[in-house]
Design a protein around this motif. Structure first.
Motif: not given
Length: 172
Positions: A131-137, A152-158
Motif C-alpha cells: 500500500g505505501p507509495p513508491v516510485r519505480a525507475e 530501482v524502487y523507493a519512496a524518493d530514490p536519491p
C-alpha cells in the motif's frame, strides 16, 4: 602519545563503519550482464510467464538506504520477439504497482544491448503491494534472446544513486 591513540581510535571507528552505498560490480548470471549495485546482492530464480511463455526468471538485488535495486533476466526460447516481451513486461510492472497518471520514458540501450524500440527507461509513481507509495525507475533492454529489467524502487530514490546503477549496466 595521546595523538597516536586518538588517530588509532578514529581509524578503527572508520574501519567499523560501512557506507550506505558501497558500489560493486557484479555479474548477473547466467548471462554476461555486468551491473553496479550499492550493496551485497541476494539471488533468486523462479519460473514465470513472460511473453506468453514460461521462462526461468533470475533476479539479483539488494536494499540499502530504504532503496531497492534489482536486475531481472530471462532467456527466451528460439527467436521469440524480445521487443514485444519488453513492452509487455513494462506494462505488467506499471499495472502491478498501480502506476498513477503518466509515466515518463526515454530510450535506454546500455553498451552491448540490441537497439529495440521497447528498450527504454521509465519513471513512474504508484504503490507497493502493501500500500505505501513508491516510485519505480525500471529500464528494459535485450540482447539476442536475453531480456532484462533493471529497476530501482523507493519512496524518493536519491538521484545520485540512479546514475551509477544505470550507467553500470554493460553487456560485453
Amino acid at each position: 602519545m595521546h595523538r597516536s591513540w586518538a588517530a588509532l581510535l578514529l581509524l578503527a571507528a572508520a574501519a567499523g563503519c560501512s557506507p550506505t552505498f558501497n558500489w560493486r560490480e557484479v555479474r548477473a548470471q547466467p548471462s554476461e550482464l555486468k551491473a553496479m549495485l550499492p550493496c551485497k546482492p541476494d539471488k533468486a530464480a523462479r519460473r514465470m510467464p513472460i511473453g506468453g511463455r514460461e521462462v526461468e526468471l533470475s533476479a539479483l538485488g539488494c536494499e540499502t538506504g530504504e532503496v531497492t535495486y534489482a536486475v531481472l533476466q530471462a532467456e527466451l526460447a528460439g527467436t521469440a520477439g524480445a521487443d514485444e516481451v519488453l513492452s509487455q513486461w513494462n506494462r505488467a510492472t506499471l499495472a502491478n504497482m498501480k502506476a498513477e497518471g503518466g509515466s515518463r520514458s526515454s530510450a535506454f540501450v546500455p553498451p552491448g544491448a540490441d537497439p529495440l524500440p521497447s528498450s527504454q527507461r521509465v519513471s513512474a509513481k504508484g504503490h507497493r503491494a502493501e500500500g505505501p507509495p513508491v516510485r519505480a525507475e525500471p529500464a528494459y533492454f535485450a540482447r539476442v534472446r536475453h531480456v532484462y529489467q533493471a529497476v530501482v524502487y523507493a519512496a524518493d530514490p536519491p538521484p545520485e544513486t540512479l546514475q551509477p546503477f544505470f550507467e553500470g549496466l554493460k553487456l560485453p
